[in-house]
Write a protein that holds these residues in place. Structure first.
Motif, PDB file in Angstrom:
ATOM      1  N   ARG A   1      30.239 -40.025  24.174  1.00 20.20           N
ATOM      2  CA  ARG A   1      30.549 -41.311  24.654  1.00 20.20           C
ATOM      3  C   ARG A   1      30.080 -42.488  22.617  1.00 20.20           C
ATOM      4  O   ARG A   1      29.788 -43.027  22.696  1.00 20.20           O
ATOM      5  N   TYR A   2      29.252 -41.208  21.641  1.00 17.84           N
ATOM      6  CA  TYR A   2      28.980 -41.599  20.292  1.00 17.84           C
ATOM      7  C   TYR A   2      30.079 -41.887  19.769  1.00 17.84           C
ATOM      8  O   TYR A   2      30.063 -39.618  19.197  1.00 17.84           O
ATOM      9  N   ASN A   3      30.090 -42.047  18.015  1.00 17.47           N
ATOM     10  CA  ASN A   3      30.838 -41.427  17.004  1.00 17.47           C
ATOM     11  C   ASN A   3      29.399 -41.083  16.225  1.00 17.47           C
ATOM     12  O   ASN A   3      30.013 -40.774  15.032  1.00 17.47           O
ATOM     13  N   THR A   4      28.305 -41.766  15.823  1.00 16.98           N
ATOM     14  CA  THR A   4      27.072 -41.653  14.830  1.00 16.98           C
ATOM     15  C   THR A   4      25.880 -41.501  15.973  1.00 16.98           C
ATOM     16  O   THR A   4      25.772 -41.827  16.638  1.00 16.98           O
ATOM     17  N   LEU A   5      25.506 -39.912  14.664  1.00 16.34           N
ATOM     18  CA  LEU A   5      24.177 -39.861  15.613  1.00 16.34           C
ATOM     19  C   LEU A   5      23.523 -39.554  14.237  1.00 16.34           C
ATOM     20  O   LEU A   5      23.739 -38.788  12.882  1.00 16.34           O
ATOM     21  N   VAL A   6      22.355 -40.029  14.752  1.00 19.15           N
ATOM     22  CA  VAL A   6      21.263 -40.540  13.691  1.00 19.15           C
ATOM     23  C   VAL A   6      19.906 -39.166  13.890  1.00 19.15           C
ATOM     24  O   VAL A   6      19.573 -39.658  14.890  1.00 19.15           O
ATOM     25  N   ILE A   7      19.851 -38.566  13.078  1.00 18.51           N
ATOM     26  CA  ILE A   7      18.483 -37.256  13.399  1.00 18.51           C
ATOM     27  C   ILE A   7      17.729 -37.710  12.770  1.00 18.51           C
ATOM     28  O   ILE A   7      17.456 -37.741  11.290  1.00 18.51           O
ATOM     29  N   PRO A   8      16.357 -39.455  12.988  1.00 17.91           N
ATOM     30  CA  PRO A   8      14.683 -38.920  11.902  1.00 17.91           C
ATOM     31  C   PRO A   8      14.105 -37.974  11.307  1.00 17.91           C
ATOM     32  O   PRO A   8      14.156 -36.871  12.281  1.00 17.91           O
ATOM     33  N   THR A   9      13.249 -37.455  10.235  1.00 20.60           N
ATOM     34  CA  THR A   9      12.965 -36.821  10.689  1.00 20.60           C
ATOM     35  C   THR A   9      12.657 -36.288  11.985  1.00 20.60           C
ATOM     36  O   THR A   9      11.591 -36.632  12.126  1.00 20.60           O
ATOM     37  N   THR A  10      12.437 -34.384  11.597  1.00 20.41           N
ATOM     38  CA  THR A  10      11.291 -33.514  12.300  1.00 20.41           C
ATOM     39  C   THR A  10      10.138 -33.417  11.826  1.00 20.41           C
ATOM     40  O   THR A  10      10.313 -33.476  11.068  1.00 20.41           O
ATOM     41  N   ARG A  11       9.285 -33.497  13.096  1.00 17.15           N
ATOM     42  CA  ARG A  11       8.406 -33.138  12.473  1.00 17.15           C
ATOM     43  C   ARG A  11       7.579 -31.560  12.017  1.00 17.15           C
ATOM     44  O   ARG A  11       7.565 -31.139  11.306  1.00 17.15           O
ATOM     45  N   TYR A  12       8.523 -30.650  12.976  1.00 15.95           N
ATOM     46  CA  TYR A  12       8.615 -28.769  12.907  1.00 15.95           C
ATOM     47  C   TYR A  12      10.163 -28.554  11.960  1.00 15.95           C
ATOM     48  O   TYR A  12      10.130 -27.775  11.890  1.00 15.95           O
ATOM     49  N   SER A  13      10.871 -29.432  11.439  1.00 17.62           N
ATOM     50  CA  SER A  13      12.182 -29.247  10.834  1.00 17.62           C
ATOM     51  C   SER A  13      13.182 -28.486  12.074  1.00 17.62           C
ATOM     52  O   SER A  13      13.388 -27.481  11.095  1.00 17.62           O
ATOM     53  N   GLN A  14      13.223 -28.091  13.185  1.00 13.60           N
ATOM     54  CA  GLN A  14      13.230 -27.699  13.853  1.00 13.60           C
ATOM     55  C   GLN A  14      14.413 -28.082  15.210  1.00 13.60           C
ATOM     56  O   GLN A  14      13.806 -28.755  15.475  1.00 13.60           O
ATOM     57  N   LEU A  15      15.887 -27.497  15.968  1.00 11.16           N
ATOM     58  CA  LEU A  15      16.431 -27.568  16.245  1.00 11.16           C
ATOM     59  C   LEU A  15      16.644 -26.068  17.146  1.00 11.16           C
ATOM     60  O   LEU A  15      16.505 -25.577  16.219  1.00 11.16           O
ATOM     61  N   SER A  16      16.936 -25.854  18.251  1.00  7.38           N
ATOM     62  CA  SER A  16      16.699 -24.694  19.039  1.00  7.38           C
ATOM     63  C   SER A  16      18.308 -24.894  18.682  1.00  7.38           C
ATOM     64  O   SER A  16      19.465 -25.199  18.352  1.00  7.38           O
ATOM     65  N   LYS A  17      18.745 -22.994  18.894  1.00  5.70           N
ATOM     66  CA  LYS A  17      20.355 -22.613  18.408  1.00  5.70           C
ATOM     67  C   LYS A  17      21.470 -23.584  19.758  1.00  5.70           C
ATOM     68  O   LYS A  17      22.583 -23.943  19.284  1.00  5.70           O
TER      69      LYS A  17
END
Length: 972
Positions: free
Chosen positions: A695-711
């Motif tokens: 539904r989106y063509n742009t995804l923004v990920i603000p800074t994360t607390r632990y700098s981690q995203l799952s696989k």
């Protein structure tokens, strides 16, 4: 009869059921120490003034009052007492009112306007005689500003404000009557109503039958995006010199109007702590006056005695510093004595501390209340002497003996009208005197933002803010390029870093407003007087300039507001283009990033194109100018060529929730709402793997607390990017994408490049060489001889250090990370991400990842600005090298011949930190499948005020889908 008995039976059953339902939860057992035995407001009280419990429904201090309850109490007391004036000074983002109460004797309240006028004369004594000064001081009452709970989840302050108000208006005790005869007390009980509303609702939802004193229980912890912050998740107690939000703008305007002698600010800290008040420890901003420090000690002594009388524990200083000026303590730079309260955060029920003692919420409120009354008594006792010191300091600031007597700040003209307008608005909010040059003037020994001393000509229209004026201390604090820190403090700071990695610095060490706003400025060592006039806004340009027979409308891309113009037009269904190379059309000069709305593109637009363009230009405050010809002057781009690129309407989603830094999320959210005003979605981070990103063509990920995203999350994002999505990852959230395993980016963190650092150096040299306008090789291009000498982008004699040594060096440099410093960064003027940006921009950095980029990655912005050396400087270097090959390096990177790298602009940046980040990538862009990955090494929107880097983010959001992706993502 049977029916009657049946009716009675049913009624009895209903009564029994109702009774059982009401008592479904058993009453809590006793908990010794939870019930606070001391009454908060004591003495002889006026029965005609409603008690707090009659308005709230519970005794003040028993639980946290909601914003609605507080506002209702203020209105009830206003009607009941002749000692109150209620003033609404602002509305929050969510539309809640912010009030202050003026509390004093009826006689004083009748003279409020004359009291404010007298205070204004003392604050600006330019034409004030000594005799009139004394008469004013003799007749003036003391004036105090009492401010509570700017952090919405620090509840006790606002409830203490209610107790303080009630005491002042209801007490018949002689000491309070005398206090109000001699003092005007201004109480702001609710500085952050939106945050407090979120906080009190959260407590209500988590409250059980039995009081809970365990700080690990959810009652005592905060949900994501806590009530501490306002609607947009900003910390309002950082905004007083930035002026972004209506809550703090209203307070600043009111304080500047009143010029109070005292300002208290009630906060809370960790639940296992006691109570902090009084003066800060170092680092303390050097622009603070000596008299405010002197009086601060006297208030501190009296408050300590009041706490000793109650047998309450407390401390002063310790962790509190006063370097950053954006707190409510900004008032101290105006001559107000500022006192901070920090009460252990009890959060309503009570807390069992480490010593086994239970501290009730009522006790925490009582401590704030006692502090308030005690500070008011101290002020009333010393008010006349404080006035004398205040006006003495003001007289010095406007004299040629001022420490700022020979200092002026020049803000150079710019085509970025939105940015300049925001700066002027902030200066006027603070009440600074602004001048403007009436003709070009020459100045000597001016200091640039990069620290160079130059002679310069200031163009006509340059803004001049002279530091020799009544608010000289605050002006210097906000506009000086460097807030110097004493060597003693720096020694202790370095000791801490080396010992355990800790820091004395509580906040950013750089906040210069011209740098934050991305405006070029100079510091001039003189009180500028010639060829200037008081600044007056120029006549506003029309929002639309129409021409008969026009083929298009154009808006210049130098103005940040042009991005919002494009975004809003696209949302309204208007086909919009952006120019990626400057041109001149029909006599109108257009920079890179200018917006074009052609009639040909919108031939079938369902609406009145002229009306929509005018409406949109009016909303964002830009001038849309009609053109009749699309022919570029000579070789400049024409309207039908490849440089006029069609944009794709952005469909933006921002990741929010657990793991995401709420402050960074809030700044991005606020930036979109305030600069673009277009629809976008906030996605739950816990549901990312289950979200239909198509539904989106742009995804923004603000800074994360632990700098981690799952696989799984990385895989979901990768699939979406390859299908045409534009990923914008910021600061800590960029880290997962720099991993090889993620398979999304060629960018790496510096510690992962030590094996191949030479390749990165060669890529950096290629990047530099590609931006030059002359090459030595061209001289030999027509030679028939085979080439013998080649200028390699590396030095053949250089010995590259091994990975082991590089890693050892890196680990050492990494200890000295920046503490919120501003550095210079160079921009790639051929990249669309830098539309509207000059060649060098200021960038705020902190403990961010250090990004490395080579072939396949476009580094739109790199840290450090090259500056050509003088012939004599370069000659010395060559002479020192003698016959050796020159190998000049900064960290991992080689310096081009005749160039030096400028980096630090403002703030604390250890040499080790400088070496570690020099030439690293701040903003990168690269293709991935049909989509793209954009990484920011730091947060581009810091507290809503870093406008140069905010422009980079706006470009990424609005132009990214059309310019960086091969095709927009579609529903698969």
């Amino acid at each position: 009869m049977r029916n009657k008995l049946l009716s009675v039976a049913i009624a009895s059953t209903l009564v029994i059921s109702s009774h059982a339902s009401a008592n479904m939860n058993l009453a809590p057992t006793e908990l010794q120490g939870l019930n606070y035995k001391k009454s908060l407001v004591t003495g002889v009280l006026d029965a005609n003034i409603p008690k707090p419990e009659s308005i709230l429904g519970f005794p003040v201090g028993q639980r946290a009052a909601t914003p609605e309850q507080i506002t209702e109490a203020l209105k009830v007391w206003q009607k009941a007492s002749d000692k109150i004036q209620l003033v609404e000074y602002a509305r929050s983002h969510e539309g809640r009112p912010l009030h202050y109460l003026v509390i004093s004797s009826p006689d004083n309240l009748a003279k409020v306007d004359s009291i404010k006028a007298d205070l204004g004369k003392l604050a600006n004594p330019i034409n004030l005689s000594k005799q009139e000064e004394q008469r004013i001081i003799d007749r003036l009452p003391a004036v105090a500003w009492m401010a509570y709970s700017i952090h919405g989840n620090e509840g006790s302050g606002s409830d203490a404000a209610l107790a303080t108000i009630y005491k002042l208006i209801a007490s018949k005790d002689q000491d309070i009557k005398s206090l109000l005869s001699d003092t005007v007390v201004i109480v702001d009980p609710l500085m952050n109503p939106d945050g407090r509303a979120r906080f009190t609702k959260e407590i209500q939802q988590r409250r059980g039958t039995s009081p809970n004193v365990d700080t690990q229980s959810k009652l005592h912890t905060d949900a994501w995006a806590t009530g501490r912050s306002n609607h947009y998740f900003f910390d309002l107690n950082r905004d007083f010199t930035l002026g972004v939000h209506p809550e703090t703008r209203g307070i600043v305007q009111s304080i500047n109007e009143w010029n109070p002698q005292l300002m208290i600010d009630a906060h809370e800290m960790g639940p296992m702590d006691s109570y902090l008040f009084g003066l800060a420890r170092q680092p303390v901003n050097k622009n603070l006056s000596e008299f405010s420090l002197k009086w601060g000690e006297i208030f501190e002594d009296d408050q300590a005695q009041a706490f000793d009388d109650q047998k309450w524990p407390y401390y002063t200083g310790e962790w509190l510093e006063n370097l950053y000026p954006g707190y409510s303590s900004y008032a101290a730079f105006r001559g107000t004595i500022h006192i901070l309260y920090e009460q252990a955060r009890i959060k309503e029920d009570g807390v069992m501390q480490h010593n086994g003692r239970i501290v009730s919420y009522a006790e925490s409120v009582d401590k704030q209340y006692v502090s308030s009354i005690e500070n008011l008594k101290t002020l009333a006792k010393h008010s006349k002497a404080i006035y004398r010191d205040f006006v003495k300091d003001k007289r010095q600031l406007i004299s040629d003996n001022s420490p700022y007597a020979d200092q002026s700040f020049a803000i150079l003209p710019t085509k970025n009208k939105q940015r300049l307008a925001k700066f002027i608005d902030l200066m006027q909010l603070q009440g600074f005197e602004i001048h403007q040059t009436t003709k070009a003037i020459k100045v000597k020994k001016a200091k640039t933002q990069l620290g160079d001393i130059i002679s310069s000509e200031l163009p006509e229209g340059t803004l001049i803010i002279r530091n020799r004026q009544p608010q000289g201390r605050l002006i210097s604090t906000m506009l000086e390029f460097d807030a110097k820190i004493s060597n003693d403090v720096l020694v202790e700071e370095r000791q801490r870093v080396l010992r355990d990695g800790s820091s004395l610095m509580y906040d950013a060490t750089a906040w210069n407003i011209t740098m934050m706003h991305g405006l070029e400025a100079l510091t001039i060592p003189q009180h500028v007087t010639e060829h200037i006039r008081i600044f007056e806004p120029s006549d506003e340009e029309p929002f639309i300039i129409k021409k008969s027979g026009s083929i298009a409308y154009v808006v210049d891309g130098n103005n940040d507001a042009s991005v919002g113009f494009a975004a809003r037009l696209m949302e309204r269904g208007v086909t919009t283009r952006v120019i990626d190379k400057s041109t001149v059309l029909d006599g109108v000069t257009l920079s890179r990033g200018s917006i074009v709305v052609s009639r040909y593109d919108n031939e079938f637009f369902d609406g009145d194109l002229d009306q929509v363009v005018e409406q949109t230009a009016t909303e964002v405050k830009v001038t849309a100018q009609a053109i009749r010809s699309g022919l570029g002057n000579r070789d400049l781009p024409d309207i039908g060529g490849a440089h006029f690129r069609v944009l794709t309407q952005p469909r933006i989603a921002i990741l929010s929730g657990n793991g995401i830094n709420s402050l960074d999320f809030g700044t991005i959210w606020h930036s979109i709402d305030s600069n673009l005003g277009i629809r976008h979605s906030h996605l739950d981070s816990n549901r990312l793997s289950y979200t239909d990103l198509r539904r989106y063509n742009t995804l923004v990920i603000p800074t994360t607390r632990y700098s981690q995203l799952s696989k799984g999350e990385l895989s979901t994002i990768k699939t979406w990017v390859e299908a045409g999505g534009t990923l914008v990852a910021i600061d800590g959230s960029a880290v997962p994408f720099t991993s090889k395993d993620a398979g999304l980016s060629r960018v790496r963190q510096i510690q992962d490049t030590l094996k191949e650092v030479e390749q990165y150096d060669i890529s950096l040299q290629r990047e530099w060489l590609a931006q030059q306008n002359s090459y030595a090789e061209i001289e030999n291009i027509w030679s028939h001889d085979a080439a013998t000498d080649i200028n390699y982008p590396w030095k053949s004699g250089a010995q590259q250090k091994g990975e082991k040594e590089l890693k050892k060096q890196y680990n050492w440099l990494a200890k000295f990370r920046p503490s919120g410093a501003i550095v210079a960064a160079r921009t790639d003027q051929k990249h669309w991400l830098t539309f509207g940006s000059p060649e060098v921009i200021p960038v705020l950095i902190s403990r961010n990842p250090v990004l490395m980029a080579k072939e396949g990655v476009r580094s739109a912005v790199r840290l450090g600005a090259y500056q050509e050396m003088s012939k004599s400087e370069w000659g010395k270097i060559v002479k020192q090298a003698k016959d050796k090959e020159l190998d000049r390096k900064v960290g991992w990177s080689s310096l081009p011949d005749k160039q030096e790298l400028k980096l630090r602009m403002s703030g604390l940046l250890w040499p080790e930190a400088s070496k570690r980040i020099a030439n690293s990538a701040y903003l990168t862009q690269e293709r991935k499948g049909n989509g793209q990955v954009i990484l920011f090494a730091g947060q581009p929107v810091f507290r809503g005020s870093t406008l140069a880097t905010n422009r980079l983010l706006l470009n990424a959001l609005v132009y990214g889908p059309g310019l960086g992706a091969r095709q927009p993502v579609t529903n698969l």
